[in-house]
Design a protein around this motif. Sequence first.
Motif, mmCIF file in Angstrom:
data_model
loop_
_atom_site.group_PDB
_atom_site.id
_atom_site.type_symbol
_atom_site.label_atom_id
_atom_site.label_comp_id
_atom_site.label_asym_id
_atom_site.label_seq_id
_atom_site.Cartn_x
_atom_site.Cartn_y
_atom_site.Cartn_z
ATOM 1 N N THR A 26 0.841 -1.195 0.000
ATOM 2 C CA THR A 26 0.000 0.000 0.000
ATOM 3 C C THR A 26 0.872 1.240 0.000
ATOM 4 N N ARG A 27 0.264 2.331 -0.385
ATOM 5 C CA ARG A 27 0.922 3.633 -0.308
ATOM 6 C C ARG A 27 0.355 4.349 0.921
ATOM 7 N N TYR A 28 1.207 4.496 1.930
ATOM 8 C CA TYR A 28 0.763 5.006 3.219
ATOM 9 C C TYR A 28 1.031 6.504 3.285
ATOM 10 N N PRO A 29 -0.011 7.319 3.589
ATOM 11 C CA PRO A 29 0.215 8.774 3.666
ATOM 12 C C PRO A 29 0.836 9.155 5.010
ATOM 13 N N ILE A 30 1.836 10.014 4.955
ATOM 14 C CA ILE A 30 2.515 10.505 6.154
ATOM 15 C C ILE A 30 2.533 12.026 6.096
ATOM 16 N N ALA A 67 7.667 9.573 15.888
ATOM 17 C CA ALA A 67 8.592 10.609 16.341
ATOM 18 C C ALA A 67 8.043 11.947 15.879
ATOM 19 N N ASN A 68 7.691 12.796 16.859
ATOM 20 C CA ASN A 68 7.087 14.103 16.573
ATOM 21 C C ASN A 68 5.802 13.955 15.749
ATOM 22 N N GLY A 69 5.050 12.897 16.039
ATOM 23 C CA GLY A 69 3.795 12.676 15.337
ATOM 24 C C GLY A 69 3.935 12.026 13.977
#
Length: 619
Positions: A441-445, A526-528
């Motif tokens: 999958t293409r995971y949004p960050i 890390a930092n959300g």
Amino acid sequence: MRDAESAYLAGAKKLQRDDLDGAERDFLHAITLDPANRDYAIAISVARQHRVTELVQQAGKARLAGDPGRAETLLAAARAIDPQNPIVIEHSAPALRNSASPAQLEDAASRQAATPAGKAGDGAGNALANPSREPWYIQAPALAGALRLAPSQAAESFHLHGTFEDVLRDVTSAFGIRAVFDESVERKNVRFDLDNAHYRQAMAVLLNMTHVLAVPLDESSVLIARDSPENRQRLVRQLEETIYLPGATTEQINELANVVRTVFDVQQATVQTGLGSLVVRAPEEVLAPMNRTLEDLIDGSGEVMVEVKMYEVDTTGTRNIGATIPTQAGIYNLDQAATALVNANQALVQQAIAQGLGNPPLTASSSNLVIAGELIASGLVQSSLLSSTIGGFGNGTTATGITETGTVAFNLGLNSSDTRALDDVQMRVGDRQPATFREGTRYPITTSTYTTGLSTAASALSNASINGVSVASLLSQFAGGSSTTIPQVTYEDLGVTLKATPAIQKTGRINLLLDLKIDALAGGSANGIPVLQSRQFSSDITVADGESVLMVSNVTRNESAAMTGIPGLSELPGFQMPLDQSAEKDTSQLVVLVTPHVVRRRSDLVAGPRIAMRIPPAN
């Protein structure tokens, strides 16, 4: 005869320049000087038929332009040249067609039917078959094939000395070939001695000695000219060939065209992208080796089936065995605790003394410790301090109590998980062609955010006011009081990414360029921003066809143990059984197996065709 040949050559040049009248005059002059030569008569017929064709085409254009008078004039000129030509009769007025005699129409039809399909429209073949007739016109001529000489196959010996023209004319005539010289040929004396040579051998030696080239005019005639790039471009006959490349990309067709231009020095190579073909114009001796080379390049590619199996086993086990005992204790003064309890419950104390509570009964002279104990025992008073007391020591005012703050628990627990995963990837890849396989999958960050609006300005001016009205409220009123947060998002490919580039070697083994990447969420942030767990492997190996090889073997093992007890005492032998012990074991295994299979082999040719090259000597 030499003057006739010069006139014939001059007429051929004018015919090439479309000077039909001048060409016909030169051909007439040549046949006047040498009436026995049928080639000159054929040349006159060719020039006349070209002239007739030109007049008929001009007449058709004039009729389309609305000028029938000029059209009839041009057709009359064509009829004057060849009144029995079927094309002229067909384009003539109906009255003229009707006035033609049946014999004329039958003769024109028979001449047209006698023409083999696909021959060039110069009429030369018909004139040779029937020299008494004028050559006729073919309406839709096709491209002619290559002219081939037909010399005698006998071996001849030569011992000649004289001018180059005389020597070459004697050599060609010995094999039944007539030589015509171009004006670019230099006049010089040569000596030629050669024994038992065929036509090709003798001409190759003689042309190389004198630096000239020979161009066939027909089966029994050659044109001799100085060997120069200009003459080759002007005189050497070229064939047109279309090379079809179905399924080839535009880049592949352009690469083959560059090979044709650079290796074989073919300047006229046109790429037809829409048709998937390559059109080449070159001399016949160039096309043969070029076709063999292109055939090896086009058909030489193979295909490989790359099979990749990934085994992943994750095991997690947690054990909690033992007993949890109190590990903390407290002390306090019993007399002070009892006095505080009695002072807080004086009404209950007086009531208990009045009722004679206790055995012996309580009195006013009883100690605070005794009174507190009787009140707690009777249930009249609750005290967490005294109820948690497990013992004491001392007497009187120094009496001290000991309390415990924990509870006793017995643990016997097991938590285990076992995860097994198998990825079987099969890719069919062309020889030396890269291929990429992605699964996941293409995971949004969210990497950053941008907030628009007046919220920041309103908060900065929260204490300011205008005529008693808050500036923040005014900004919210005019701007709508809303703000928009725009996130900046990047997408990461989670899962398996496999890149493979196979190359089939001449020995049958397969060279593999592999790039394997496995990405997953690590579970933390890390930092959300989520933390990714990435494993990547790159390799360059050589494997036999059908052979399975272990590419990656990765084992990760984590063990942790914890023990709860009393320091010092819990470390002694015999005192560890009732203590609480917890152990956790994590094991992760990854195995990658690769098996290539050749499904289509390349050409068995180890090398391409051997192409003869003549490098000119240095000056």
